[in-house]
Scaffold this motif. Structure first.
Motif, PDB file in Angstrom:
ATOM      1  N   ALA A 224       0.844  -1.202   0.000  1.00 33.46           N
ATOM      2  CA  ALA A 224       0.000   0.000   0.000  1.00 33.46           C
ATOM      3  C   ALA A 224       0.878   1.251   0.000  1.00 33.46           C
ATOM      4  O   ALA A 224       0.830   2.081   0.910  1.00 33.46           O
ATOM      5  N   SER A 225       1.706   1.372  -1.035  1.00 34.46           N
ATOM      6  CA  SER A 225       2.585   2.540  -1.190  1.00 34.46           C
ATOM      7  C   SER A 225       1.765   3.737  -1.672  1.00 34.46           C
ATOM      8  O   SER A 225       0.627   3.569  -2.138  1.00 34.46           O
ATOM      9  N   GLN A 226       2.358   4.920  -1.611  1.00 38.55           N
ATOM     10  CA  GLN A 226       1.669   6.112  -2.132  1.00 38.55           C
ATOM     11  C   GLN A 226       1.367   5.931  -3.623  1.00 38.55           C
ATOM     12  O   GLN A 226       0.298   6.323  -4.097  1.00 38.55           O
ATOM     13  N   ALA A 227       2.309   5.306  -4.354  1.00 39.05           N
ATOM     14  CA  ALA A 227       2.102   5.097  -5.800  1.00 39.05           C
ATOM     15  C   ALA A 227       0.882   4.200  -6.052  1.00 39.05           C
ATOM     16  O   ALA A 227       0.082   4.464  -6.954  1.00 39.05           O
ATOM     17  N   ALA A 228       0.740   3.139  -5.253  1.00 37.47           N
ATOM     18  CA  ALA A 228      -0.403   2.233  -5.434  1.00 37.47           C
ATOM     19  C   ALA A 228      -1.704   2.935  -5.068  1.00 37.47           C
ATOM     20  O   ALA A 228      -2.729   2.760  -5.750  1.00 37.47           O
ATOM     21  N   ILE A 229      -1.678   3.724  -4.007  1.00 37.13           N
ATOM     22  CA  ILE A 229      -2.881   4.439  -3.567  1.00 37.13           C
ATOM     23  C   ILE A 229      -3.271   5.487  -4.617  1.00 37.13           C
ATOM     24  O   ILE A 229      -4.446   5.617  -4.977  1.00 37.13           O
ATOM     25  N   ASP A 230      -2.287   6.225  -5.127  1.00 36.68           N
ATOM     26  CA  ASP A 230      -2.560   7.232  -6.164  1.00 36.68           C
ATOM     27  C   ASP A 230      -3.150   6.567  -7.412  1.00 36.68           C
ATOM     28  O   ASP A 230      -4.058   7.106  -8.046  1.00 36.68           O
ATOM     29  N   PHE A 231      -2.612   5.381  -7.757  1.00 31.50           N
ATOM     30  CA  PHE A 231      -3.145   4.673  -8.924  1.00 31.50           C
ATOM     31  C   PHE A 231      -4.604   4.269  -8.679  1.00 31.50           C
ATOM     32  O   PHE A 231      -5.462   4.464  -9.548  1.00 31.50           O
ATOM     33  N   ALA A 232      -4.879   3.728  -7.490  1.00 31.88           N
ATOM     34  CA  ALA A 232      -6.258   3.315  -7.158  1.00 31.88           C
ATOM     35  C   ALA A 232      -7.194   4.523  -7.249  1.00 31.88           C
ATOM     36  O   ALA A 232      -8.306   4.416  -7.777  1.00 31.88           O
ATOM     37  N   ALA A 233      -6.737   5.680  -6.763  1.00 30.85           N
ATOM     38  CA  ALA A 233      -7.562   6.898  -6.813  1.00 30.85           C
ATOM     39  C   ALA A 233      -7.797   7.317  -8.264  1.00 30.85           C
ATOM     40  O   ALA A 233      -8.914   7.673  -8.645  1.00 30.85           O
ATOM     41  N   SER A 234      -6.746   7.217  -9.090  1.00 33.12           N
ATOM     42  CA  SER A 234      -6.865   7.634 -10.493  1.00 33.12           C
ATOM     43  C   SER A 234      -7.828   6.737 -11.263  1.00 33.12           C
ATOM     44  O   SER A 234      -8.395   7.144 -12.272  1.00 33.12           O
ATOM     45  N   GLN A 235      -7.992   5.500 -10.788  1.00 35.42           N
ATOM     46  CA  GLN A 235      -8.895   4.544 -11.445  1.00 35.42           C
ATOM     47  C   GLN A 235     -10.301   4.554 -10.841  1.00 35.42           C
ATOM     48  O   GLN A 235     -11.119   3.693 -11.157  1.00 35.42           O
ATOM     49  N   GLN A 236     -10.526   5.467  -9.902  1.00 36.50           N
ATOM     50  CA  GLN A 236     -11.811   5.495  -9.159  1.00 36.50           C
ATOM     51  C   GLN A 236     -12.132   4.130  -8.532  1.00 36.50           C
ATOM     52  O   GLN A 236     -13.292   3.674  -8.546  1.00 36.50           O
ATOM     53  N   ALA A 237     -11.100   3.487  -7.992  1.00 32.43           N
ATOM     54  CA  ALA A 237     -11.306   2.178  -7.356  1.00 32.43           C
ATOM     55  C   ALA A 237     -12.015   2.361  -6.023  1.00 32.43           C
ATOM     56  O   ALA A 237     -11.887   3.391  -5.362  1.00 32.43           O
ATOM     57  N   ASP A 238     -12.748   1.316  -5.640  1.00 36.64           N
ATOM     58  CA  ASP A 238     -13.455   1.327  -4.353  1.00 36.64           C
ATOM     59  C   ASP A 238     -12.658   0.628  -3.273  1.00 36.64           C
ATOM     60  O   ASP A 238     -12.932   0.783  -2.088  1.00 36.64           O
ATOM     61  N   MET A 239     -11.679  -0.175  -3.713  1.00 37.30           N
ATOM     62  CA  MET A 239     -10.904  -0.946  -2.744  1.00 37.30           C
ATOM     63  C   MET A 239      -9.498  -1.175  -3.261  1.00 37.30           C
ATOM     64  O   MET A 239      -9.310  -1.437  -4.453  1.00 37.30           O
ATOM     65  N   LEU A 240      -8.517  -1.046  -2.357  1.00 39.81           N
ATOM     66  CA  LEU A 240      -7.134  -1.438  -2.647  1.00 39.81           C
ATOM     67  C   LEU A 240      -6.845  -2.660  -1.781  1.00 39.81           C
ATOM     68  O   LEU A 240      -7.014  -2.605  -0.558  1.00 39.81           O
ATOM     69  N   LEU A 241      -6.450  -3.747  -2.431  1.00 39.71           N
ATOM     70  CA  LEU A 241      -6.175  -5.016  -1.736  1.00 39.71           C
ATOM     71  C   LEU A 241      -4.683  -5.290  -1.846  1.00 39.71           C
ATOM     72  O   LEU A 241      -4.148  -5.334  -2.954  1.00 39.71           O
ATOM     73  N   VAL A 242      -4.010  -5.445  -0.697  1.00 41.16           N
ATOM     74  CA  VAL A 242      -2.542  -5.578  -0.707  1.00 41.16           C
ATOM     75  C   VAL A 242      -2.064  -6.710   0.200  1.00 41.16           C
ATOM     76  O   VAL A 242      -2.801  -7.199   1.057  1.00 41.16           O
TER      77      VAL A 242
END
Ligand SMILES: [Zn+2]
Length: 250
Positions: free
Chosen positions: A45-63
């Protein structure tokens, strides 16, 4: 419509998350939107992964590597404050599974790495079933062949300690930072132990015991469990899943 609670419940059950003694909480770590249509998976759950999830309008990040490790700062300041603020701002749920996702017999990092590499698993053993014993196919039957195969599968040159002329059959492996289990692998009769990282003592242990040691990358060896879990969720609930990778050499 799939709810957050259905997904969390399903993952907790499949991975038997409550059965593990771990260094961080397994399951829902940051609560976001209650409805889930799109999941991004990532190793960390790095900043890069979180930023990517936000850019994709994701509802969940699973790590695999979430937050709240025993060694981590407790306060939400600096990098940790920024990561969590980004998740909350975009209403993204963070779901994390550490050891349960290493050990799962089909979706886990260890099982998935064996499948990707073509090893023949025989049994799980050791601390919380995190170690795995199996046999190598003949085309990976010495250190040079095994190293070349790992490099082609993982896209990263492994560090290999041992005798390149001897033949290898019994393999013990554990993804990530499992170099501390080298002795357990030696005791189990391994010809070679494969994990993600190496520390100074393993060099000497490999040379003095004749059991080869391979460090193939923490990130590289732990890419596959979370992807398998994301694909299983997509199939089970009919939601979108996308894996976010990073070029992490460690
Ligand atoms: Zn790890």
């Amino acid at each position: 419509m799939t709810t957050r609670n259905e997904i969390v419940q399903w993952c907790n059950t499949i991975l038997q998350a409550h059965q593990f003694k771990d260094y961080a909480p397994n399951g829902l770590q940051v609560q976001g939107t209650p409805q889930i249509n799109k999941i991004i998976t990532a190793v960390t759950a790095s900043q890069a992964a979180i930023d990517f999830a936000a850019s994709q309008q994701a509802d969940m990040l699973l790590v695999h590597h979430g937050f709240f490790w025993k060694s981590e700062p407790l306060t939400l300041t600096g990098w940790k404050g920024k990561r969590i603020a980004t998740l909350l701002k975009h209403n993204i749920n963070l779901l994390a599974y550490h050891l349960p996702l290493d050990a799962h017999p089909t979706l886990g990092n260890n099982a998935q790495l064996a499948e990707k590499c073509g090893w023949l698993p025989e049994q799980q053993f050791g601390e919380q079933n995190l170690l795995n014993l199996g046999t190598l196919p003949p085309n990976q039957g010495n250190l040079g062949l095994l190293a070349a195969h790992l490099q082609s599968v993982l896209g990263r040159k492994p560090t290999c300690i041992g005798d390149f002329s001897g033949s290898l059959n019994k393999v013990v492996w554990c993804t990530g930072g499992a170099q501390g289990y080298f002795q357990a692998a030696i005791d189990a009769g391994a010809d070679v132990f494969i994990t993600g990282e190496i520390s100074e003592p393993q060099y000497h242990l490999a040379n003095e015991t004749g059991v080869a040691f391979i460090s193939a990358g923490h990130h590289a060896t732990e890419r596959y469990g979370v992807q398998a879990l994301g694909a299983a969720l997509a199939q089970q609930f009919g939601i979108h899943h996308h894996f976010f990778d990073e070029n992490n050499p460690a």
